[in-house]
Write an enzyme that holds these catalytic residues in place. Structure first.
Site, PDB file in Angstrom:
ATOM      1  N   GLU A  61       1.005  -1.333   0.160  1.00 14.73           N
ATOM      2  CA  GLU A  61      -0.163   0.020   0.051  1.00 14.73           C
ATOM      3  C   GLU A  61       0.848   1.428  -0.050  1.00 14.73           C
ATOM      4  O   GLU A  61       0.701   2.318  -0.778  1.00 14.73           O
ATOM      5  CB  GLU A  61      -0.846   0.028   1.282  1.00 14.73           C
ATOM      6  CG  GLU A  61      -1.562   1.327   1.136  1.00 14.73           C
ATOM      7  CD  GLU A  61      -2.732   1.145   2.447  1.00 14.73           C
ATOM      8  OE1 GLU A  61      -3.550   2.269   2.238  1.00 14.73           O
ATOM      9  OE2 GLU A  61      -2.551   0.631   3.177  1.00 14.73           O
ATOM     10  N   ASP A  81      -0.640  -4.784   3.211  1.00 21.21           N
ATOM     11  CA  ASP A  81      -1.116  -3.403   3.779  1.00 21.21           C
ATOM     12  C   ASP A  81      -0.658  -3.503   5.331  1.00 21.21           C
ATOM     13  O   ASP A  81      -1.075  -4.262   6.173  1.00 21.21           O
ATOM     14  CB  ASP A  81      -2.622  -3.439   3.817  1.00 21.21           C
ATOM     15  CG  ASP A  81      -3.296  -1.907   4.317  1.00 21.21           C
ATOM     16  OD1 ASP A  81      -2.617  -1.398   4.996  1.00 21.21           O
ATOM     17  OD2 ASP A  81      -4.570  -1.823   4.143  1.00 21.21           O
ATOM     18  N   ILE A  83      -0.716  -1.399   7.616  1.00 23.81           N
ATOM     19  CA  ILE A  83      -1.695  -0.849   8.834  1.00 23.81           C
ATOM     20  C   ILE A  83      -3.064  -0.696   8.316  1.00 23.81           C
ATOM     21  O   ILE A  83      -3.203   0.515   7.655  1.00 23.81           O
ATOM     22  CB  ILE A  83      -1.099   0.263   9.751  1.00 23.81           C
ATOM     23  CG1 ILE A  83       0.155  -0.027  10.171  1.00 23.81           C
ATOM     24  CG2 ILE A  83      -2.356   0.610  10.929  1.00 23.81           C
ATOM     25  CD1 ILE A  83       0.560   1.453  11.092  1.00 23.81           C
ATOM     26  N   ASP A  84      -3.863  -1.619   8.311  1.00 30.15           N
ATOM     27  CA  ASP A  84      -5.176  -1.402   7.621  1.00 30.15           C
ATOM     28  C   ASP A  84      -5.888  -0.886   8.822  1.00 30.15           C
ATOM     29  O   ASP A  84      -5.919  -1.473  10.047  1.00 30.15           O
ATOM     30  CB  ASP A  84      -5.665  -2.592   7.285  1.00 30.15           C
ATOM     31  CG  ASP A  84      -7.052  -2.452   6.588  1.00 30.15           C
ATOM     32  OD1 ASP A  84      -7.172  -1.612   5.869  1.00 30.15           O
ATOM     33  OD2 ASP A  84      -8.067  -3.269   7.228  1.00 30.15           O
ATOM     34  N   THR A  86      -5.573   2.900   9.415  1.00 28.21           N
ATOM     35  CA  THR A  86      -4.531   3.880  10.111  1.00 28.21           C
ATOM     36  C   THR A  86      -5.106   4.857  10.880  1.00 28.21           C
ATOM     37  O   THR A  86      -4.713   5.300  11.724  1.00 28.21           O
ATOM     38  CB  THR A  86      -3.825   4.634   8.751  1.00 28.21           C
ATOM     39  OG1 THR A  86      -3.018   3.279   8.043  1.00 28.21           O
ATOM     40  CG2 THR A  86      -2.678   5.415   9.109  1.00 28.21           C
ATOM     41  N   ASP A 223      -6.122  -4.661   0.461  1.00 28.47           N
ATOM     42  CA  ASP A 223      -7.000  -4.632   1.535  1.00 28.47           C
ATOM     43  C   ASP A 223      -7.843  -5.927   1.648  1.00 28.47           C
ATOM     44  O   ASP A 223      -8.248  -6.387   2.951  1.00 28.47           O
ATOM     45  CB  ASP A 223      -8.145  -3.427   1.298  1.00 28.47           C
ATOM     46  CG  ASP A 223      -7.590  -1.985   1.556  1.00 28.47           C
ATOM     47  OD1 ASP A 223      -6.810  -1.788   2.533  1.00 28.47           O
ATOM     48  OD2 ASP A 223      -7.643  -1.196   0.534  1.00 28.47           O
TER      49      ASP A 223
END
Length: 244
Positions: A61, A81, A83-84, A86, A223
């Site tokens: 990402e 990803d 930190i999905d 954030t 995601d």
């Protein structure tokens, strides 16, 4: 799983630090946040993958930002990803996760979603099953909910990043439509990965998000690739409703 847990340790350390996490940058618009921890975690996961699988493609990402990435091919590909969720991470709302998927022939064959704050690791391997690892249960199989009516369903949706009139109307219209159909309840927790993991675990009965590839809005491959596999292996289904 090791890469997800190591990145999760970085997130947990930043989470409990005395100084609040600062927003480093934004992507698609002013509410699409990036932190130094995002980049640090992506670099960490990439380094582990590149060491073990040096020839594989990686789509991250932070490396791709809000831009379109090259089309998927049959080549071995990893999506990350770091930190999905954030925004949740920045505000210390405990709904963030690390998402990693391994894909062959454009389809996920291994998926991992790790919530470091809850210490819950959801994972699946194609044809093997979907599982949850946490200190309370050890390792348990996941099974999606059999609920078939909205009256008995808790459904997740998201507001997304669009704040223009059309985007707001899309979200509020969808919310009103589901409420009028008598849904038991709605949740908006801010993490695509955990929404999909919770569907696989039966905690949510369904989840959906609006997306627009041309406008750079909505979930991207990093995601949902892992979640798609985890949901499928738990007996659930995923659909692109916009595709007909």
């Amino acid at each position: 799983k090791r890469a997800a847990r190591e990145a999760g340790a970085v997130i947990k350390e930043a989470w409990w630090a005395s100084t609040r996490t600062a927003v480093k940058d934004t992507k698609s618009n002013a509410v699409d946040l990036v932190t130094e921890t995002d980049q640090k975690c992506e670099d960490l996961v990439k380094s582990i993958i590149q060491k073990e699988y040096p020839g594989d493609r990686i789509i991250g990402e932070e490396g791709s930002g809000s831009e379109k990435y090259d089309a998927l091919t049959a080549d071995p590909t990893w999506t990350i990803d770091p930190i999905d969720g954030t925004t949740n991470f920045v505000h210390r709302f405990p709904q963030s996760c690390v998402i990693i998927a391994y894909m062959e022939n454009q389809e996920p064959v291994v998926g991992v979603i790790y919530d470091p704050i809850a210490d819950e690791l959801f994972w699946a391997q194609k044809g093997v099953g979907a599982f949850l690892e946490n200190p309370a249960v050890g390792c348990a199989s996941l099974k999606a909910s059999p609920t078939q009516t909205l009256a008995k369903a808790v459904v997740s949706m998201e507001v997304g990043y669009g704040r223009d009139e059309a985007s707001v109307a899309l979200v509020t219209g969808a919310l009103a439509g589901i409420l009028k159909k008598g849904v038991r309840s709605i949740r908006m927790a801010g993490s695509t990965g955990l929404n999909m993991a919770y569907v696989a675990a039966g905690r949510l009965n369904a989840a959906f998000e609006h997306g627009d590839w041309e406008r750079g809005r909505g979930p991207k491959i990093w995601d949902f690739a892992a979640g798609k596999l985890i949901v499928a292996e738990a007996g659930g289904v995923t659909r692109d409703l916009g595709a007909g």
